[in-house]
Design a protein around this motif. Structure first.
Motif, short mmCIF file in Angstrom:
data_model
loop_
_atom_site.label_atom_id
_atom_site.label_comp_id
_atom_site.label_asym_id
_atom_site.label_seq_id
_atom_site.Cartn_x
_atom_site.Cartn_y
_atom_site.Cartn_z
N ALA A 88 -5.12 20.84 51.51
CA ALA A 88 -4.98 21.51 52.59
C ALA A 88 -6.07 22.89 52.14
O ALA A 88 -6.43 23.41 53.31
N THR A 89 -6.18 23.24 51.04
CA THR A 89 -7.05 24.55 50.61
C THR A 89 -8.33 23.98 51.02
O THR A 89 -9.28 24.61 51.60
N ALA A 90 -8.94 22.70 50.74
CA ALA A 90 -10.12 22.18 50.99
C ALA A 90 -10.44 22.31 52.42
O ALA A 90 -11.57 22.62 52.93
N ILE A 91 -9.47 21.67 53.12
CA ILE A 91 -9.47 21.82 54.80
C ILE A 91 -9.65 23.29 55.23
O ILE A 91 -10.62 23.42 56.09
N SER A 92 -8.93 24.10 54.67
CA SER A 92 -9.13 25.50 55.19
C SER A 92 -10.37 26.19 54.65
O SER A 92 -10.81 26.91 55.52
#
Length: 103
Positions: A55-59
């Motif tokens: 989720a951090t990478a997507i954000s």
């Protein structure tokens, strides 16, 4: 300001349940994902990191792509595609690591 990411709110709440008081935080612990015992986490844990890491990478990918669109060019499109592939690869690698460490 509405950024149109309401669909991500459940993931944020899930990841924050051990920090912000609530009934779910008592029983569901990211750091004890595979633990069958009722124990408290003391210190660091790598368990349960796959979804938050992805989720951090997507954000980060979404923010990067949004900023690149402020001054669009063919180079920006290439960088956005590379950034998306990196984001996907991060999710895949964390999933592989979680399967490997939980086996």
């Amino acid at each position: 300001m509405d950024v149109g990411l309401d669909h991500m709110r459940p993931y944020y709440k899930w990841a924050s349940q051990n920090i912000h008081a609530g009934s779910k935080g008592l029983r569901n612990r990211l750091a004890l994902e595979k633990c069958n015992e009722d124990i408290l986490v003391v210190g660091q844990s790598n368990s349960g990191m796959t979804d938050p890491a992805h989720a951090t990478a997507i954000s980060l990918m979404q923010v990067t792509c949004t900023l690149l669109q402020l001054n669009p060019s063919i180079d920006c499109i290439v960088i956005m595609n590379i950034t998306q592939k990196y984001s996907d690869n991060i999710g895949d690698e964390f999933l592989k690591l979680s399967v490997h460490t939980n086996s």
